[in-house]
Design a protein around this motif. Sequence first.
Motif, short mmCIF file in Angstrom:
data_model
loop_
_atom_site.label_atom_id
_atom_site.label_comp_id
_atom_site.label_asym_id
_atom_site.label_seq_id
_atom_site.Cartn_x
_atom_site.Cartn_y
_atom_site.Cartn_z
N ASP A 142 12.82 7.16 -16.94
CA ASP A 142 12.20 5.90 -16.53
C ASP A 142 11.47 6.05 -15.21
OD1 ASP A 142 14.76 3.66 -17.84
OD2 ASP A 142 13.03 4.64 -18.79
N ILE A 143 12.09 6.79 -14.27
CA ILE A 143 11.45 7.00 -12.96
C ILE A 143 10.16 7.78 -13.13
CG2 ILE A 143 11.71 8.14 -10.73
CD1 ILE A 143 14.67 7.48 -10.87
N GLU A 144 10.23 8.83 -13.98
CA GLU A 144 9.03 9.64 -14.20
C GLU A 144 7.95 8.82 -14.87
OE1 GLU A 144 9.78 13.05 -16.53
OE2 GLU A 144 7.81 13.96 -16.16
N LYS A 145 8.39 7.98 -15.81
CA LYS A 145 7.44 7.12 -16.49
C LYS A 145 6.80 6.14 -15.52
CE LYS A 145 7.06 3.81 -20.28
NZ LYS A 145 7.79 3.08 -21.34
N THR A 146 7.65 5.63 -14.62
CA THR A 146 7.13 4.69 -13.62
C THR A 146 6.14 5.36 -12.70
OG1 THR A 146 9.19 3.45 -13.68
CG2 THR A 146 7.77 3.09 -11.77
N ASN A 147 6.47 6.61 -12.30
CA ASN A 147 5.57 7.33 -11.40
C ASN A 147 4.25 7.65 -12.07
OD1 ASN A 147 7.35 7.31 -9.30
ND2 ASN A 147 8.30 9.26 -9.86
N ASN A 148 4.28 7.83 -13.39
CA ASN A 148 3.05 8.14 -14.11
C ASN A 148 2.32 6.90 -14.56
OD1 ASN A 148 3.55 10.89 -13.85
ND2 ASN A 148 4.75 10.98 -15.75
N ASP A 149 2.89 5.75 -14.34
CA ASP A 149 2.28 4.48 -14.75
C ASP A 149 1.09 4.16 -13.85
OD1 ASP A 149 2.40 1.20 -14.79
OD2 ASP A 149 2.92 2.14 -16.70
N THR A 150 0.18 3.33 -14.36
CA THR A 150 -1.01 2.97 -13.57
C THR A 150 -0.66 2.08 -12.40
OG1 THR A 150 -1.40 1.10 -15.06
CG2 THR A 150 -2.56 3.17 -15.55
N ASN A 151 0.43 1.32 -12.42
CA ASN A 151 0.86 0.46 -11.33
C ASN A 151 1.94 1.18 -10.52
OD1 ASN A 151 -0.81 -1.67 -12.13
ND2 ASN A 151 0.74 -2.37 -13.62
N PRO A 152 1.59 1.69 -9.33
CA PRO A 152 2.60 2.44 -8.56
C PRO A 152 3.63 1.52 -7.96
CG PRO A 152 0.58 2.18 -7.30
CD PRO A 152 0.30 1.61 -8.65
N ILE A 153 4.70 2.16 -7.44
CA ILE A 153 5.73 1.39 -6.75
C ILE A 153 5.13 0.79 -5.49
CG2 ILE A 153 7.93 1.57 -5.54
CD1 ILE A 153 8.70 3.77 -7.43
N ILE A 154 5.41 -0.49 -5.26
CA ILE A 154 4.88 -1.20 -4.10
C ILE A 154 5.58 -0.72 -2.84
CG2 ILE A 154 4.63 -3.45 -2.98
CD1 ILE A 154 4.41 -4.68 -5.75
N VAL A 155 4.83 -0.23 -1.90
CA VAL A 155 5.37 0.21 -0.62
C VAL A 155 4.80 -0.71 0.45
CG1 VAL A 155 5.53 2.09 1.04
CG2 VAL A 155 5.50 2.58 -1.43
N GLU A 156 5.65 -1.40 1.17
CA GLU A 156 5.21 -2.37 2.17
C GLU A 156 4.58 -1.66 3.36
OE1 GLU A 156 8.19 -5.05 3.33
OE2 GLU A 156 8.50 -5.89 1.33
N ASP A 157 3.44 -2.22 3.82
CA ASP A 157 2.74 -1.74 5.01
C ASP A 157 2.81 -2.85 6.04
OD1 ASP A 157 1.14 -0.58 6.89
OD2 ASP A 157 -0.74 -1.08 5.87
N GLN A 158 3.53 -2.64 7.10
CA GLN A 158 3.73 -3.68 8.10
C GLN A 158 2.55 -3.73 9.06
OE1 GLN A 158 7.46 -3.12 10.08
NE2 GLN A 158 8.66 -3.87 8.35
N VAL A 159 2.07 -4.95 9.29
CA VAL A 159 0.96 -5.21 10.22
C VAL A 159 1.48 -6.16 11.29
CG1 VAL A 159 -1.36 -6.14 10.49
CG2 VAL A 159 -0.75 -4.90 8.40
#
Length: 643
Positions: A27-44
Amino acid sequence: MEFRGLRQTTILSFFTFCCLVHHLYGDIEKTNNDTNPIIVEDQVHVGVILNMGSREGKIILSSISMALSDFYHLHNNYSTRVVLQSKDSSGEPLPALSAALGLLENMKVEAIIGAQTRAEANLLAELGEVAKMPVMSLSPLLTDKKYPFFVEIMRTDQAAEVKGISALIEVFKWRDIILLYDNKEYERDFIPSLVNSFQEITHGSVAYRSSNIASFSSNEEIIEELQKLMNLKIKVFVVHVSHLLVPRLFFHANKLGMMSEGYAWIMTSTSMNFLHSMDLSVIESMQGVLGFKSSIPASMSLRSLTSRLRRQFYLEDPTMEATREFSTDVIWAYDASWALEEAVERTRTKGSTNRSSNHGVVLLREILQAKFKGLSGEIRYPNGKLISSGFEIVNVRGKGERRVGFWPCEEEIFTKDRRNALSINNLETVIWPGGSSTIRKGSKRRLSGIKLRVGVPVKKGFKELVHVYHDLHSNRTHVTGFCIDVFEAAIRGLPYKVDYELIPFEDANAGLVGSYNDLLYQVYLQKFDAVAGDTTITSNRSLYVDFTIPYTDMGVGMLVPNVVKENMWIFLEPLSANLWLTSAGFFILTGFVVWVIERPVNEEFQGSASQQIGTIFWFSFSTLVFSHSKRSTRLLLAQLNIF
């Protein structure tokens, strides 16, 4: 058997665990290969600089925090998160600047929200220009200087408000008005426009301008100024001061009896927008005041925000007086936070997540392109200013205010006749100070007990402008001249009678005591009430006195007859006939001298008498149109003999 069963169970459990790990890894590999990546927060990081010691500052900070919470609850898929870094300005410009510098250096903030005063706004605007960082301000600037990174997040359509006040004056047919304003902050932009607008209406003129009190004035100074205004016998006031001055101003006005029947007070949105943040005792002293307030449309979202803020402050301090509504600054700060958060997300999706040298420019562009429906109406910042949605005309009654009319924004005013935009028919009943619903109309009357002391310069030249002379026979002093005629015409044009005395600014020898600067300074010292004469408006003098609009321009000019001659010889007009003849004589003399020199050696100057005379005239007048390329032969030979 039991041991074997336990062993089988262990093996089965281990196999199940491996399958689960494989399934999760897949599932993780599938997620990593998916077109929608894991959301990583960028703090401003965003700085918030407010007067945290005031109730208003605390409410605005809570409103901005709630805006962040509401925004990211609705947009939980966004990859950026704005983190607030709040600092206390103590309501002073230097601490605000120091706080901004600290946030910029230590926290690397990418934008700033705050600036509750004009002085703070000016300093933060300068910092924003240097750091290329957007500054979203709750206060306008003190100067007309343009700051591209400065964004006004409050509505300040002064042109529309000025026209609204003028229309209100005309509706009630008030003839004499007193302008009460803070000279330090508000005279430069609002008051001149208001005075000019009064000149365009049939009724209403400024009888007196009071600028001697400000938010830092003592109670004694406020009482002294109000007592002086009471003696003028004028009961219509237009007030344009900071909301910090309003509580003490109306407390003393009410104590002196200036909130009784017959008086009328009109307040601008500068202070009226903060009415609900004032104590109940202040509102009670303002009963009957009429004012302009920035229009905020009612909505369920606005009620929800108000309810949550009220609940939050009640939990923090149950003894705090409940507030039914909050100031417009609270709502504007909420909407500005949404605009900033949306702009931050767009900058990250369009470019690099790392801060670059032009990141502030990109963020500013996204803020200025914001367009959405906020709590205060349509949110757009064209040219760095929040668009106006018009003004409510409100009447202070009970524990708050009651809407009695509406004045549209400037664009809507110009689409129809201004006189039809407001009338007595589309205004609801106004309850004036003292509880009366009727107001006495203005009339032309004499200001009893008042005699203006008008200083006049004493000069030797230019008696056509100002001339002072003493009649020894009648022992009287006469003052005449164009400037005096203009002054007397202005006095006659007032809607009331004014007594005045022209006092020459002279010494015992009938000479000018000092310079024109000294004369004008007497007004500042209150030895003269005004000066009539040929005085020039300068920046230094404007620091001490107010000037009228210039009524003449004493520049350099030329007076010529308005006669046009249409003939071919008009080019001869600049010179007289004698000068033309003299010029022609010198041309002929020049030709003769050249003929005498050149005739013995130059064949072109020889021949018959008629040819030689023709050559003389041809040489003389040919110099008018071209320069001879050949040098005279005799002159050339003379120069060769020298060497």
